[in-house]
Scaffold this active site. Structure first.
Site, PDB file in Angstrom:
ATOM      1  N   ASP A   1      -3.518   6.846  11.694  1.00  0.00           N
ATOM      2  CA  ASP A   1      -2.718   6.095  10.715  1.00  0.00           C
ATOM      3  C   ASP A   1      -1.390   6.832  10.541  1.00  0.00           C
ATOM      4  O   ASP A   1      -1.331   7.876   9.881  1.00  0.00           O
ATOM      5  CB  ASP A   1      -3.467   6.006   9.383  1.00  0.00           C
ATOM      6  CG  ASP A   1      -2.682   5.254   8.305  1.00  0.00           C
ATOM      7  OD1 ASP A   1      -1.511   4.894   8.544  1.00  0.00           O
ATOM      8  OD2 ASP A   1      -3.241   5.035   7.207  1.00  0.00           O
TER       9      ASP A   1
ATOM     10  N   SER B   1       0.810  -1.222   0.000  1.00  0.00           N
ATOM     11  CA  SER B   1       0.000   0.000   0.000  1.00  0.00           C
ATOM     12  C   SER B   1       0.844   1.273   0.000  1.00  0.00           C
ATOM     13  O   SER B   1       0.354   2.336  -0.393  1.00  0.00           O
ATOM     14  CB  SER B   1      -0.940   0.010   1.209  1.00  0.00           C
ATOM     15  OG  SER B   1      -0.207  -0.122   2.411  1.00  0.00           O
TER      16      SER B   1
ATOM     17  N   HIS C   1       0.673   5.605   6.340  1.00  0.00           N
ATOM     18  CA  HIS C   1       0.474   6.191   5.012  1.00  0.00           C
ATOM     19  C   HIS C   1       0.625   7.715   5.067  1.00  0.00           C
ATOM     20  O   HIS C   1       0.655   8.303   6.142  1.00  0.00           O
ATOM     21  CB  HIS C   1      -0.905   5.795   4.475  1.00  0.00           C
ATOM     22  CG  HIS C   1      -1.076   4.308   4.346  1.00  0.00           C
ATOM     23  ND1 HIS C   1      -1.664   3.542   5.337  1.00  0.00           N
ATOM     24  CD2 HIS C   1      -0.704   3.445   3.369  1.00  0.00           C
ATOM     25  CE1 HIS C   1      -1.668   2.271   4.964  1.00  0.00           C
ATOM     26  NE2 HIS C   1      -1.085   2.178   3.772  1.00  0.00           N
TER      27      HIS C   1
END
Length: 560
Positions: free
Chosen positions: A530, A280, A533
């Protein structure tokens, strides 16, 4: 074509009427008294004429349309229409244009009867658009239609006239040719400008430098201007209030990092494929690259298709350039039980460390390959390695120390690259490790919660920084990459410079399990932040600038 009446000038009753009336007029002019016999004869002739006219009118009446046909126009109207037609044809011909006209051919007998008492005119009527319009207007005013018997239509191409107006036409065409040549030269110059080679000194280490706040040159694109960004990375749209994370530019110590030029890169990608392969974080970088190049492509000339190729690929296509920027999901590069791009959140991650063919067949024929694998290795200290194969339904595995398993997987990958990639066609990159920021104590924020509420990069470090990066995997990559014999692999060393960007993560301004965080979840960063990312625009744009510098600084192939 509608059936038309014969011209009154060619009818027998008309001749009789003219004869009768002419006789009466002549008698009056001579002063002779009209005799009873002459009067009776004249009345007989006139009655015969009226009878014939009535019968003719009845037979010509169009009961189907309910319209009464108009009488024929005067001959001078027809002559004016024909003269106008000839003038229009001559005008077009003098301009050097090919003239196609419609010719109506009347039977000779009808034409001769109609023109017997008039000056001779051609029996062929030429009709062009302009003259036809003028004739129609005059004919409508006179409530008349043109009678030409049973006409036959055919198209005739008239020769062009080279004299007179031809000189002006020649000059016009010469000017057009000059303009076309100038436009071609301008396009060639523009293409040549895009085929330049960006200067990056070989002695300069692009990865050693510092972050500089730059409101003028950063970011390269705006969040709202890239329609292809997903909600996972649109931090400002998701509620982040400060945008300073977008305005930090990486400045190498001994040189400059070339500013990203989307048109130049697209010219390099013309008729080519650029593919990001990995997890990702590589998808995060792929989204960045899509936004960087799409900014100069007009609407309607770009498309993005997701979950193609069995669901493993996302493909951005630049129509004019016939170029693609793709992402392929393979978080471990080799086969694993996490290869489903939509359903891959499995608690026990298992790899088949010598099996790569199923993924790798999708990498053949790609011109630029960008690989990464890191974040999915951090779930456990040891890696579960399958004994047997997934195809055979094997479920038994052994646990191997993370760095050992990582290095073995890279060896499998390197062997495939060396055996299957054509270095004359394909350029291969391997991305360094993208760091996490979940320990605020590492940068001196004792009261912090992961990366939440961080708005500035780490600066003025007096001690070594330890944010939790597994440098053993970094060392394994540095050890394996030089072992390739045929295919050079460019290592993009983003790890240390990215460790400084604690401010650039999506934090609580993102998705969780496909849904935006609620206000209550955003208020609980310890659970929901998060710190893996990155927001876009943001740090991954700099990673792509490194790719751009390498691609744009390489010489153009001789055959292109």
């Amino acid at each position: 074509m509608q059936q038309r009446r014969k011209s009154v000038f060619a009818s027998a009753p008309f001749a009789m009427k003219q004869a009768a009336l002419g006789a009466g007029v002549a008698a009056r002019k001579n002063g002779a008294p009209l005799s009873l016999a002459a009067v009776v004869f004249a009345l007989f002739v006139f009655a015969t004429f009226l009878y014939n006219e009535d019968i003719t009118s009845i037979t010509d009446f169009q009961f189907s349309s309910g319209a009464i046909r108009a009488k024929s126009p005067d001959l001078h109207l027809l002559q004016e229409a024909e003269a106008a037609a000839h003038a229009a044809v001559n005008t077009l011909a003098k301009r050097g244009e090919e003239v196609i006209v419609r010719v109506l051919e009347a039977p000779a007998a009808a034409a001769a009867g109609a023109l017997s008492s008039q000056a001779p005119v051609n029996t062929t009527s030429v009709v062009v658009a302009a003259a036809a319009a003028a004739a129609a207007a005059k004919a409508n005013n006179a409530n008349a239609v043109v009678d030409v018997g049973q006409e036959k239509e055919r198209d005739v191409t008239l020769p062009t006239v080279t004299g007179g107006g031809g000189a002006d036409e020649a000059r016009r065409r010469a000017d057009e040719e000059v303009a076309e040549k100038a436009a071609s030269a301008k396009a060639a110059a523009a293409t040549a400008a895009l085929r330049t080679v960006v200067s990056v000194p070989e002695t300069c280490d692009l990865y050693r430098g510092s972050w500089v706040y730059d409101e003028v040159n950063a970011p390269v694109y705006k969040e709202g201007e890239c329609e292809f960004l997903t909600e996972q990375v649109t931090c400002m749209r998701n509620g982040r209030r400060d945008d300073s994370y977008q305005k930090w530019r990486w400045q190498p110590t001994d040189c400059d990092l070339p500013r990203f030029d989307a048109r130049l890169l697209l010219e390099r990608l013309r008729n080519k494929r650029l593919m990001f392969v990995g997890d990702s974080l590589n998808r995060n970088q792929w989204e960045s690259m899509v936004c960087l190049v799409q900014s100069v492509i007009p609407k309607g000339a770009k498309t993005l298709t997701k979950f193609v190729n069995g669901g493993s690929s996302n493909v951005f296509y630049a129509h004019e350039y016939n170029a693609t920027v793709e992402f392929y999901w393979a978080p471990f590069l080799v086969e694993s039980n996490s290869d489903n791009p939509k359903v891959h959140s499995v608690p026990d991650r298992v790899i088949q460390w010598h099996a790569i063919a199923r993924h790798a067949r999708n990498w053949l024929g790609v011109d630029y390959l960008v690989f990464n694998t890191y974040i999915w290795w951090l779930n456990t200290l040891d890696m579960k390695v399958l004994k047997g194969s997934f195809d055979q339904g094997s479920t038994e595995y052994v646990e191997v120390d993370r760095p050992v398993a990582y290095k073995e997987v890279l060896k499998t990958w390197a062997k495939w690259v060396d055996r299957n990639i054509d270095p004359n066609r394909t350029t291969v990159f391997f991305m360094g490790m993208s760091p996490n920021h979940i320990t605020p104590e590492a940068w001196g924020n004792q009261d912090g919660i992961k990366c939440a509420m961080e708005t500035l990069p780490i600066t003025n470090r007096s001690a070594s920084l330890d944010v939790g990066t597994d440098w053993r995997l970094y060392a394994g990559a540095q050890e394996v990459l030089p072992t390739l014999r045929r295919v050079p692999v460019h290592f993009v060393d983003i790890t240390a410079l990215s460790e400084l960007r604690k401010d650039a993560h999506t934090s609580v301004h993102t998705l969780r399990q496909g849904k935006l965080l609620t206000p209550e979840q955003q208020a609980d960063p310890r659970t929901y932040a998060d710190c893996i990312h990155w927001c876009l625009p943001g740090l991954p744009d700099t990673w792509n600038q490194f790719l751009y510098a390498r691609i744009a600084s390489s010489p153009w192939p001789a055959q292109q």
